[in-house]
Design a protein around this motif. Sequence first.
Motif, short mmCIF file in Angstrom:
data_model
loop_
_atom_site.label_atom_id
_atom_site.label_comp_id
_atom_site.label_asym_id
_atom_site.label_seq_id
_atom_site.Cartn_x
_atom_site.Cartn_y
_atom_site.Cartn_z
N VAL A 1 16.57 3.72 26.49
CA VAL A 1 15.51 4.70 26.22
C VAL A 1 14.53 4.76 27.38
CG1 VAL A 1 13.55 5.20 24.71
CG2 VAL A 1 15.72 4.50 23.71
N ALA A 2 14.26 3.60 27.99
CA ALA A 2 13.27 3.54 29.07
C ALA A 2 13.79 4.11 30.39
CB ALA A 2 12.80 2.11 29.27
N LEU B 1 18.01 -4.81 22.62
CA LEU B 1 17.46 -4.89 23.98
C LEU B 1 18.12 -3.86 24.89
CD1 LEU B 1 17.27 -8.77 24.44
CD2 LEU B 1 15.36 -7.19 24.14
N TYR B 2 19.44 -3.68 24.74
CA TYR B 2 20.13 -2.66 25.54
C TYR B 2 19.61 -1.27 25.21
CZ TYR B 2 23.69 0.84 26.51
OH TYR B 2 24.33 1.98 26.90
N TYR B 3 19.41 -0.98 23.93
CA TYR B 3 18.93 0.35 23.54
C TYR B 3 17.52 0.59 24.07
CZ TYR B 3 17.58 4.35 20.72
OH TYR B 3 17.13 5.59 20.33
N SER B 4 16.68 -0.44 24.05
CA SER B 4 15.33 -0.30 24.61
C SER B 4 15.39 0.04 26.09
CB SER B 4 14.54 -1.59 24.39
OG SER B 4 14.45 -1.89 23.01
N GLY B 5 16.27 -0.64 26.82
CA GLY B 5 16.43 -0.31 28.24
C GLY B 5 17.00 1.07 28.45
N GLU C 1 18.05 11.55 28.52
CA GLU C 1 18.72 11.97 27.29
C GLU C 1 18.50 10.91 26.22
OE1 GLU C 1 22.78 12.70 28.09
OE2 GLU C 1 22.40 14.24 29.61
N LYS C 2 17.69 11.26 25.26
CA LYS C 2 17.35 10.32 24.21
C LYS C 2 18.34 10.45 23.05
CE LYS C 2 13.74 9.35 26.66
NZ LYS C 2 13.71 8.13 27.47
N GLN C 3 18.86 9.31 22.61
CA GLN C 3 19.73 9.25 21.45
C GLN C 3 19.12 8.31 20.42
OE1 GLN C 3 23.34 8.06 23.75
NE2 GLN C 3 24.35 9.72 22.65
N THR C 4 19.35 8.62 19.17
CA THR C 4 18.87 7.73 18.12
C THR C 4 19.68 6.44 18.15
OG1 THR C 4 20.40 8.61 16.46
CG2 THR C 4 18.27 9.72 16.71
N PRO C 5 19.15 5.36 17.61
CA PRO C 5 19.92 4.10 17.59
C PRO C 5 21.27 4.25 16.91
CG PRO C 5 17.63 3.68 17.04
CD PRO C 5 17.78 5.17 17.09
N ILE C 6 21.35 5.06 15.84
CA ILE C 6 22.62 5.25 15.14
C ILE C 6 23.62 5.98 16.03
CG2 ILE C 6 23.73 6.27 13.12
CD1 ILE C 6 21.96 3.90 12.49
N GLN C 7 23.14 7.02 16.73
CA GLN C 7 24.03 7.76 17.63
C GLN C 7 24.56 6.85 18.75
OE1 GLN C 7 21.37 10.92 18.79
NE2 GLN C 7 22.28 12.38 17.33
N LYS C 8 23.69 6.07 19.32
CA LYS C 8 24.11 5.18 20.41
C LYS C 8 25.04 4.11 19.87
CE LYS C 8 23.99 4.26 24.74
NZ LYS C 8 24.55 5.24 25.69
N PHE C 9 24.76 3.61 18.68
CA PHE C 9 25.62 2.59 18.09
C PHE C 9 27.02 3.14 17.85
CE2 PHE C 9 27.31 0.04 14.60
CZ PHE C 9 27.00 -1.24 15.00
N ARG C 10 27.12 4.36 17.34
CA ARG C 10 28.43 4.96 17.10
C ARG C 10 29.16 5.23 18.41
NH1 ARG C 10 26.78 9.39 12.41
NH2 ARG C 10 26.63 7.89 10.67
N GLU C 11 28.41 5.63 19.43
CA GLU C 11 29.04 5.87 20.73
C GLU C 11 29.63 4.59 21.30
OE1 GLU C 11 27.53 6.78 25.25
OE2 GLU C 11 26.56 7.90 23.62
N CYS C 12 28.90 3.49 21.18
CA CYS C 12 29.38 2.20 21.70
C CYS C 12 30.47 1.60 20.81
CB CYS C 12 28.21 1.23 21.83
SG CYS C 12 26.97 1.72 23.04
N SER C 13 30.61 2.11 19.58
CA SER C 13 31.64 1.59 18.68
C SER C 13 33.04 2.02 19.09
CB SER C 13 31.36 2.06 17.24
OG SER C 13 30.13 1.54 16.77
#
Length: 415
Positions: A112-113, A106-110, A117-129
Amino acid sequence: MKKHSARVAPLSSYSAQVLTCPISEGGEGSDSHAETPGSETSGDGTAYQTCANTVLKVLGGLLVVLCISSSWVGTTQVVQLTFKSFSCPFFITWFSTNWNILFFPLYYSGHVATTREKQTPIQKFRECSRLFGEDGMSLKVFLKRTAPFSILWTLTNYLYLLALRKLTATDVSALYCCHKAFVFLLSWIVLKDRFMGVRIVAAIMAITGIVMMAYADGFHGDSFMGVALAVGSASTSALYKVLFKMFLGSANLGEAAHFFSTMGVFNLIFISCVPLILYFTKVEHWGSLSSLPWGYLCGVAGLWLVFNILVNVGVVLTYPILISIGTLLSVPGNAAIDVLKHEVIFSVVRLAATCIICLGFLLLLLPEEWDTVTLRFLTTLADKKTEEHGEELTESSVHTRSRSRANGAVSIPMA
């Protein structure tokens, strides 16, 4: 894993942040070019925009407060409705915690919307890790950091649901508010936060309210057990928050979403065996899956997820103190439903205990510099009154002299 010592802040800092107002960057420029008409217009526009942003932030905060209070009241009331046909608190806790997996999607959907700057789910997941360290998420970190918090999370919610089987929703929600006092005591002892006398008084008030709540029906029976379970839930919640600050520091919205989803995955993989054990040991027994009240279960899980999302999003969008007030408002909300729908009659002792706990909760929201700010305000107010009184005396003296001269007399002031 390395500790984020630079990111760790005192737990009490959330209530202190609300009294500091950000200064617009254009303020210095408008002062240095105050003589230019264009700069005056720009300065007025900047001040107007700052004021408008503050008003919008407050109004948005009030809306978030209403939503947080409503979702928490709804969660508590739907749980009690579920218990009428399905009294399995651990299964409800496990099922609801699994829904935390949806937090990061849900956070990633928000994200992107709302961002360019669009990031792939994997990129965003690694950034938040990065919440777990510079090396990010690994199996060792997953087990080492997620396991204790997931266990505390499950224990907090399980004890809360057990208390709801013994007490009214109003009593349980009021007793749960004591977690704020326990957070202060633990952070003072463990994190070496600043000692504040008013918060010690608030902690004493919380303990007094707990004792009065237990005494309301005598120190025996379901009432006393319910109080003990609710206080246990508040205690584990406080321990969860203090340990989070100690080991993980502060987290932004993306990191919080990542953490909640990670806990949901841990719950699904490692804690799923507990409901099965309780089922086969007849501790929590239910019929076929088709006979379960899926409507109530999904309602509880959905409202719980909404509450957690609103708490974390609200800290970003508005003042953190309003989030705490939203939790506190669940007490009168549950009380209204208990009185109007369930026709609960509260004793004087219970009402007094609830009021004492809520008052202690409000005292814990005072910022660390509240005494200095209050003294400064009173001093300024006293100086202003002295100046006004002096001006009145001067005007009165001038008026008296003018009247004396008009009558041909001379007024001689007394020494």
